[in-house]
Write an enzyme that holds these catalytic residues in place. Structure first.
Site, mmCIF file in Angstrom:
data_model
loop_
_atom_site.group_PDB
_atom_site.id
_atom_site.type_symbol
_atom_site.label_atom_id
_atom_site.label_comp_id
_atom_site.label_asym_id
_atom_site.label_seq_id
_atom_site.Cartn_x
_atom_site.Cartn_y
_atom_site.Cartn_z
ATOM 1 N N ASN A 1 0.841 -1.196 0.000
ATOM 2 C CA ASN A 1 0.000 0.000 0.000
ATOM 3 C C ASN A 1 0.876 1.245 0.000
ATOM 4 O OD1 ASN A 1 0.623 0.625 2.873
ATOM 5 N ND2 ASN A 1 -0.549 -1.249 3.260
ATOM 6 N N ARG A 2 0.254 2.407 0.044
ATOM 7 C CA ARG A 2 0.969 3.666 -0.119
ATOM 8 C C ARG A 2 1.513 4.251 1.184
ATOM 9 N NH1 ARG A 2 -0.133 5.956 -5.174
ATOM 10 N NH2 ARG A 2 -1.863 4.978 -6.306
#
Length: 418
Positions: free
Chosen positions: A214-215
């Protein structure tokens, strides 16, 4: 720049230690942010770094003496007019003189007249930092309202290593910015408290090359660790993938990669924690199987990837507290990175998650479109199991961390330090 977005008067005091050269980065940070910076070295500091360098960086005259420019009464006026004083490096000698109220040079006199936040960044050999005299002086300075950062551990002068290294200049500057925004943000109120924090995103491998992730940058979790450490807590930080962030001073780092590894490390340590803050972005799913070699691109296109659900670490932790495996007094804080959808808005989803997870506090962030992930600022809401909802206004992630820790402190037993 400071939280108010205006130019402020910053005094940077420099003690006589080898780390004095690092303070140049702190000076540059504040001058480039548009602040009026006055540098005051001790006489010993000028043996390590010249006045010409400090004048060029600050744009102001530099002196260690009370009798220079005496018609302007600098030993009184500089401290009276300051919005923030930073002392870096704060040597053992300088803190001893400060604690006893000495005023035998321009810097010590300025510290006596300053009524603004004063931030000390210690730097000295380990034996000097750990000596009872130094610790007594640090306690005295803190009792009088000064903020004394936790020194870093690492290489010292010569071949020695240990606690007493100057905190990273970027960390010093960041703490200064926080105090400009909120003078009470770094109150030393978590002494004796053991805080366990997770940060960053987990990575679930597909093959030796690829992963699901994920970011998350880990910046908010690291900010929480930094703020908790400087408020006196003993902090352990379990971190997944981060944006190559520097480990905050005084913080123990436990690196992990996957959600399963993070869950295992939390299980090992949560029974000894007074506070657990789950700021990591833990992957909800992982591949059922991981290829031993790189998955090749075939003519038929990619094969479907079968996923399975990762353990819900937050719910497991709350269940362990209910079962008595984790102390009933342990404060548990969760995070919710949400986007609105057809079934409700960000805050609606946050409320539902708080009810489902059963934690004491839940920090809700709206994500996407450049919000939260990877940024230096953050905003959101702090939801409590008691039903209160508090807006967290936009500000630095370290300032948000301090606001979260304020709420945590309110939930801790009053006798935790006894």
């Amino acid at each position: 720049m400071s939280g108010s977005g205006t130019s402020r008067r910053i005094v940077v005091g420099i003690g006589g230690g080898i780390a004095a050269y690092k303070t140049c980065s702190v000076i540059r940070h504040f001058t480039e942010a548009g602040h009026d910076v006055r540098v005051i070295p001790t006489r010993a500091a000028l043996e390590f770094i010249g006045a010409a360098t400090l004048e060029a960086l600050s744009g102001n005259p530099v002196s260690a003496e009370v009798f220079d420019d005496v018609e302007h009464v600098p030993h009184v006026r500089i401290g009276q007019q300051a919005d923030l004083v930073i002392v870096a490096p704060a040597t053992a000698d300088l803190m001893a003189r400060t604690a006893t109220g000495r005023a035998d040079d321009l810097l010590s006199a300025t510290l006596l007249t300053a009524r603004c936040p004063v931030l000390y960044a210690p730097a000295m050999h380990t034996e000097m930092w750990e000596h009872p005299a130094t610790q007594h002086n640090v306690e005295t300075i803190r009792a009088r309202g000064g903020v004394v950062m936790t020194p870093a551990s690492g290489r010292l002068t010569g071949k020695d290593t240990g606690a007493g290294r100057l905190p990273d200049p970027s960390e010093i500057a960041l703490m200064g910015e926080v105090l400009l925004s909120d003078p009470d943000a770094l109150t030393y109120d978590l002494r004796g408290t053991r805080v366990l924090i997770t940060a960053g995103g987990t990575r679930e491998p597909l093959d030796p090359v690829r992963y699901l992730g994920n970011r998350s940058s880990g910046k908010q979790g690291f900010a929480l660790a930094r703020a908790a450490s400087h408020r006196g807590a003993t902090v352990t930080l379990i971190a997944g993938a981060t944006a190559e962030l520097a480990v905050p001073s005084g913080v123990e780092l436990i690196p992990v990669v996957t959600a399963a590894q993070m869950s295992e490390e939390i299980a090992k340590r949560s029974d000894e924690a007074d506070v657990v803050i789950m700021a990591a972005a833990v992957a909800d799913f992982r591949p059922v199987s991981v290829a031993d070699s790189k998955i090749k691109k075939g003519a038929a296109g990619p094969a479907p990837i079968e996923l399975t659900t990762n353990p819900d670490i937050l719910r497991t932790l709350v269940a362990a507290r209910t079962a008595g495996d984790v102390a009933a007094s342990t404060v548990i804080v969760g995070f919710a990175a949400e986007t609105g959808d057809a079934s409700g808005g960000v805050l609606d989803h946050g409320r539902e998650k708080l009810a489902r997870k059963g934690c004491d506090l839940l920090v809700v962030n709206a994500v996407g479109d450049g919000k939260a992930f990877g940024t230096d600022d953050n905003t959101g809401w702090l939801l409590a199991a008691t039903g209160t909802e508090t807006a967290l206004p936009l500000g630095s992630k370290t300032l948000m961390a301090s606001r979260i820790l304020d709420a945590v402190t309110d939930l801790l037993p009053e006798d935790r330090c006894s």
